[in-house]
Design a protein around this motif. Structure first.
Motif, PDB file in Angstrom:
ATOM      1  N   VAL A 435      40.366  36.383  34.512  1.00 27.72           N
ATOM      2  CA  VAL A 435      40.403  35.294  33.537  1.00 27.72           C
ATOM      3  C   VAL A 435      41.817  35.171  33.003  1.00 27.72           C
ATOM      4  N   PRO A 436      42.511  34.042  33.274  1.00 26.00           N
ATOM      5  CA  PRO A 436      43.863  33.870  32.734  1.00 26.00           C
ATOM      6  C   PRO A 436      43.872  34.017  31.221  1.00 26.00           C
ATOM      7  N   GLY A 437      44.918  34.632  30.720  1.00 29.86           N
ATOM      8  CA  GLY A 437      45.026  34.820  29.281  1.00 29.86           C
ATOM      9  C   GLY A 437      44.684  36.227  28.842  1.00 29.86           C
ATOM     10  N   LEU A 438      43.968  36.988  29.721  1.00 34.47           N
ATOM     11  CA  LEU A 438      43.699  38.383  29.416  1.00 34.47           C
ATOM     12  C   LEU A 438      44.903  39.207  29.833  1.00 34.47           C
ATOM     13  N   PRO A 439      45.016  40.433  29.344  1.00 34.21           N
ATOM     14  CA  PRO A 439      46.122  41.281  29.777  1.00 34.21           C
ATOM     15  C   PRO A 439      46.193  41.367  31.298  1.00 34.21           C
ATOM     16  N   SER A 440      47.379  41.484  31.830  1.00 36.90           N
ATOM     17  CA  SER A 440      47.600  41.478  33.271  1.00 36.90           C
ATOM     18  C   SER A 440      46.715  42.497  33.974  1.00 36.90           C
ATOM     19  N   GLY A 441      46.025  42.026  35.010  1.00 39.07           N
ATOM     20  CA  GLY A 441      45.186  42.911  35.817  1.00 39.07           C
ATOM     21  C   GLY A 441      43.793  43.110  35.283  1.00 39.07           C
ATOM     22  N   GLU A 442      43.502  42.615  34.083  1.00 37.19           N
ATOM     23  CA  GLU A 442      42.173  42.822  33.515  1.00 37.19           C
ATOM     24  C   GLU A 442      41.176  41.854  34.127  1.00 37.19           C
ATOM     25  N   GLU A 443      39.995  42.369  34.473  1.00 38.46           N
ATOM     26  CA  GLU A 443      38.956  41.552  35.077  1.00 38.46           C
ATOM     27  C   GLU A 443      37.661  41.718  34.307  1.00 38.46           C
ATOM     28  N   VAL A 444      36.767  40.738  34.468  1.00 37.39           N
ATOM     29  CA  VAL A 444      35.487  40.744  33.788  1.00 37.39           C
ATOM     30  C   VAL A 444      34.380  40.947  34.815  1.00 37.39           C
ATOM     31  N   SER A 445      33.526  41.935  34.591  1.00 36.99           N
ATOM     32  CA  SER A 445      32.408  42.176  35.490  1.00 36.99           C
ATOM     33  C   SER A 445      31.323  41.138  35.244  1.00 36.99           C
ATOM     34  N   LEU A 446      30.794  40.552  36.323  1.00 37.19           N
ATOM     35  CA  LEU A 446      29.821  39.473  36.220  1.00 37.19           C
ATOM     36  C   LEU A 446      28.460  39.876  36.765  1.00 37.19           C
ATOM     37  N   ALA A 447      27.439  39.239  36.224  1.00 39.26           N
ATOM     38  CA  ALA A 447      26.089  39.313  36.776  1.00 39.26           C
ATOM     39  C   ALA A 447      25.741  37.925  37.302  1.00 39.26           C
ATOM     40  N   SER A 448      24.626  37.809  38.016  1.00 37.91           N
ATOM     41  CA  SER A 448      24.139  36.504  38.442  1.00 37.91           C
ATOM     42  C   SER A 448      23.256  35.978  37.319  1.00 37.91           C
ATOM     43  N   PHE A 449      23.714  34.941  36.639  1.00 35.68           N
ATOM     44  CA  PHE A 449      23.043  34.481  35.430  1.00 35.68           C
ATOM     45  C   PHE A 449      21.956  33.443  35.678  1.00 35.68           C
ATOM     46  N   THR A 450      21.920  32.843  36.857  1.00 38.41           N
ATOM     47  CA  THR A 450      20.939  31.790  37.126  1.00 38.41           C
ATOM     48  C   THR A 450      20.297  31.977  38.491  1.00 38.41           C
ATOM     49  N   THR A 451      19.079  31.449  38.628  1.00 35.82           N
ATOM     50  CA  THR A 451      18.346  31.485  39.892  1.00 35.82           C
ATOM     51  C   THR A 451      17.686  30.127  40.108  1.00 35.82           C
ATOM     52  N   THR A 452      17.830  29.575  41.292  1.00 32.93           N
ATOM     53  CA  THR A 452      17.177  28.309  41.614  1.00 32.93           C
ATOM     54  C   THR A 452      15.731  28.574  42.002  1.00 32.93           C
ATOM     55  N   LEU A 453      14.797  27.931  41.289  1.00 38.63           N
ATOM     56  CA  LEU A 453      13.368  28.111  41.547  1.00 38.63           C
ATOM     57  C   LEU A 453      12.794  27.009  42.424  1.00 38.63           C
ATOM     58  N   GLY A 454      13.480  25.901  42.527  1.00 36.26           N
ATOM     59  CA  GLY A 454      12.983  24.797  43.337  1.00 36.26           C
ATOM     60  C   GLY A 454      13.977  23.666  43.353  1.00 36.26           C
ATOM     61  N   GLY A 455      13.801  22.754  44.299  1.00 34.43           N
ATOM     62  CA  GLY A 455      14.719  21.634  44.377  1.00 34.43           C
ATOM     63  C   GLY A 455      14.239  20.579  45.349  1.00 34.43           C
ATOM     64  N   GLY A 456      14.725  19.361  45.160  1.00 39.40           N
ATOM     65  CA  GLY A 456      14.353  18.282  46.055  1.00 39.40           C
ATOM     66  C   GLY A 456      15.168  17.031  45.791  1.00 39.40           C
ATOM     67  N   TYR A 457      15.174  16.156  46.797  1.00 42.42           N
ATOM     68  CA  TYR A 457      15.791  14.841  46.666  1.00 42.42           C
ATOM     69  C   TYR A 457      14.690  13.803  46.457  1.00 42.42           C
ATOM     70  N   PHE A 458      14.904  12.899  45.505  1.00 39.13           N
ATOM     71  CA  PHE A 458      13.920  11.880  45.190  1.00 39.13           C
ATOM     72  C   PHE A 458      14.592  10.518  45.097  1.00 39.13           C
ATOM     73  N   PHE A 459      13.819   9.495  45.427  1.00 41.71           N
ATOM     74  CA  PHE A 459      14.287   8.117  45.303  1.00 41.71           C
ATOM     75  C   PHE A 459      13.673   7.514  44.040  1.00 41.71           C
ATOM     76  N   LEU A 460      14.533   7.049  43.131  1.00 38.44           N
ATOM     77  CA  LEU A 460      14.109   6.379  41.915  1.00 38.44           C
ATOM     78  C   LEU A 460      14.157   4.880  42.179  1.00 38.44           C
ATOM     79  N   PRO A 461      13.018   4.234  42.410  1.00 42.46           N
ATOM     80  CA  PRO A 461      13.049   2.816  42.801  1.00 42.46           C
ATOM     81  C   PRO A 461      13.270   1.898  41.611  1.00 42.46           C
TER      82      PRO A 461
END
Length: 489
Positions: A435-461
């Motif tokens: 992350v720019p702006g943190l002390p040189s070489g410092e990094e942030v450990s991340l987790a996966s914060f989101t999960t896709t449960l479903g999805g689709g394409y639809f036509f809005l007429p």
């Protein structure tokens, strides 16, 4: 002579209202995902026809009638490609639907492009998930604590998935009286929306006030109607292509490429995204609110990073969206280049100069109409976003953003996916992020914060096409209705 699109203002009665407004004054929302059971096509059509006849499907004309007394309820209906064919709407050979919509978001080819794993989803727009492909999407918006608009879905006719409203999604900012939409991680949501040229709706404030709030940057968010509504001129100054279906009696001679069936319609990219609130809260406790805001790219109250406005005094959406990156923050020291909002809307950073960059970004804008949702089951509360993006070109808009910006580890050389909604695949999701702006070489450990449960394409007429699909077309019973009845018999 350049072909002319229909005059947009004359078509407001045929455009579904969600293209004009996100209904911010209606604090409750629900989403219904319906799969038509085999042999129940006729019953499904009759039920949908009754819903349309009830008057709950709002038009753009309904939305704009009065700012002082806005409509008190609204609904919208959209269909997947399999849903249209299930109801007997067959595309013509001359003017078929585009490939992404025909294949579906849950198809293998789209999954490869989007780096998805639909086999783990709860629902999709193609076969192979849960009880079958979702055929119909119904969205509804009502006042807080009001009764649902849709309440009589027959589960003998439909396989039903109901996505409920999160009652805590609207919150006050500081000592203000107005409640603003917030997502489950605590950040203000619904900002940075494009304004459709000719269909302006500035969230309850007048056009002149919105321009005053944004100043010279107001036009940065004004986008041609054809980027979201089929049949109109887009940012290439071309009329958008419109598919056609057999039996559509209003075809005539179209001014735009294709037929007239899809005129005034749009495509919806829909995803149910679960947010791991516990993981994000743990990350916030370990790293601080400031780092969370760096990952998101905004302050929790919606203000851009670095702004010093009084957080107890809410500012308008227009003002909160009036900023650029190239001059003020070219190196990403204030808002990191890989932050969520900078990925999904790079603003003035893509081209050789400010104006070419803004023009390029307008080719990939999305009109977002989703809402936070909440599920309570087995003593556990799960939250997330029911994401809906309106666009006229699924490949150039939604898929481009997902593939080239959000889930591209090489985006602006940050060597990481989007830190908020990036891929959950451990091969591509970063374990750490600089992350720019943190002390040189410092990094942030991340987790996966989101999960896709479903999805689709639809036509809005458009509303005329909607009546045709459900069999309410007064001019004829339609070939589509006959095909559906034949399939059901």
């Amino acid at each position: 002579m350049k072909a002319q699109a229909p005059h947009l203002a004359e078509q407001f009665g045929d455009i579904q209202g969600m293209l004009r407004s996100g209904y911010g004054w209606l604090k409750s929302s629900r989403f219904w995902l319906l799969t038509i059971r085999d042999g129940q096509e006729k019953a499904a059509r009759a039920w949908l026809a009754k819903l349309v006849e009830s008057g709950v499907i709002a038009s753009a004309n309904d939305v704009g009638k009065s700012r002082a007394h806005p409509i008190e309820r609204a609904a919208a209906i959209a269909f997947s490609f399999s849903g249209l064919t299930k109801l007997g709407c067959m595309e013509t050979k001359e003017h078929p639907f585009p490939s992404p919509f025909r294949s579906g978001m849950g198809s293998d080819v789209r999954a490869l492009l989007l780096r998805d794993n639909p086999r783990k989803w709860r629902w999709s727009d193609v076969d192979g998930v849960a009880c079958g492909p979702v055929h119909v999407l119904i969205a509804e918006w009502t006042p807080k604590d009001a009764r649902p608009l849709v309440s009589d879905v027959d589960e003998a006719v439909f396989c039903v998935i109901r996505v409920e409203n999160d009652p805590c999604s609207f919150q006050k900012i500081g000592d203000g009286k107005d409640e603003r939409l917030h997502e489950a991680f605590g950040f203000r949501d619904g900002l940075a929306q494009p304004v459709i040229r000719g269909l302006r709706q500035d969230d309850g404030v007048g056009l002149s006030q919105a321009k005053d709030d944004a100043g010279t940057l107001y036009d940065d968010r004004v986008v041609s109607a054809g980027e979201f509504i089929l049949g109109y001129r887009n940012e290439y100054d071309e009329l958008t292509y419109c598919p056609n279906v057999e039996g559509w009696t209003q075809s005539g001679r179209a001014r735009h490429p294709g037929g007239r069936f899809a005129l005034n319609g749009s495509y919806l990219a829909v995803r149910q995204i679960e947010q791991d609130v516990k993981a994000f809260d743990a990350f916030r406790a370990a790293n601080g609110q400031g780092i969370c805001e760096k990952l998101m790219g905004r302050q929790a109250n919606g203000l851009p990073l670095g702004w010093k406005d009084d957080p107890s005094k809410p500012i308008s959406d227009s003002k909160a969206d009036a900023f650029r990156y190239r001059v003020e923050d070219a190196n990403g020291f204030t808002c990191p280049k890989g932050a969520h909002i900078r990925r999904v809307n790079p603003r003035d950073t893509l081209g050789v100069d400010v104006q070419s960059s803004i023009k390029s970004t307008k080719l990939h804008r999305l009109l977002r109409r989703g809402r936070p949702y909440r599920e309570d089951s087995n003593g556990e509360t799960r939250k997330g976003i029911f994401f809906i993006a309106c666009n006229a070109d699924l490949e150039r808009q939604f898929e481009f953003i997902q593939q080239r910006w959000v889930r591209n580890p090489s985006f602006v050389n940050v060597h990481a996916d989007d830190p908020i909604v990036g891929s959950s695949d451990p091969k591509t999701f970063p374990k750490v992020l600089s992350v720019p702006g943190l002390p040189s070489g410092e990094e942030v450990s991340l987790a996966s914060f989101t999960t896709t449960l479903g999805g689709g394409y639809f036509f809005l007429p458009g509303i005329a096409a909607l009546n045709f699909i459900v069999g309410n077309d007064s001019s004829s019973k339609s070939a589509a209705s006959e095909v559906a009845e034949a399939a059901a018999s």
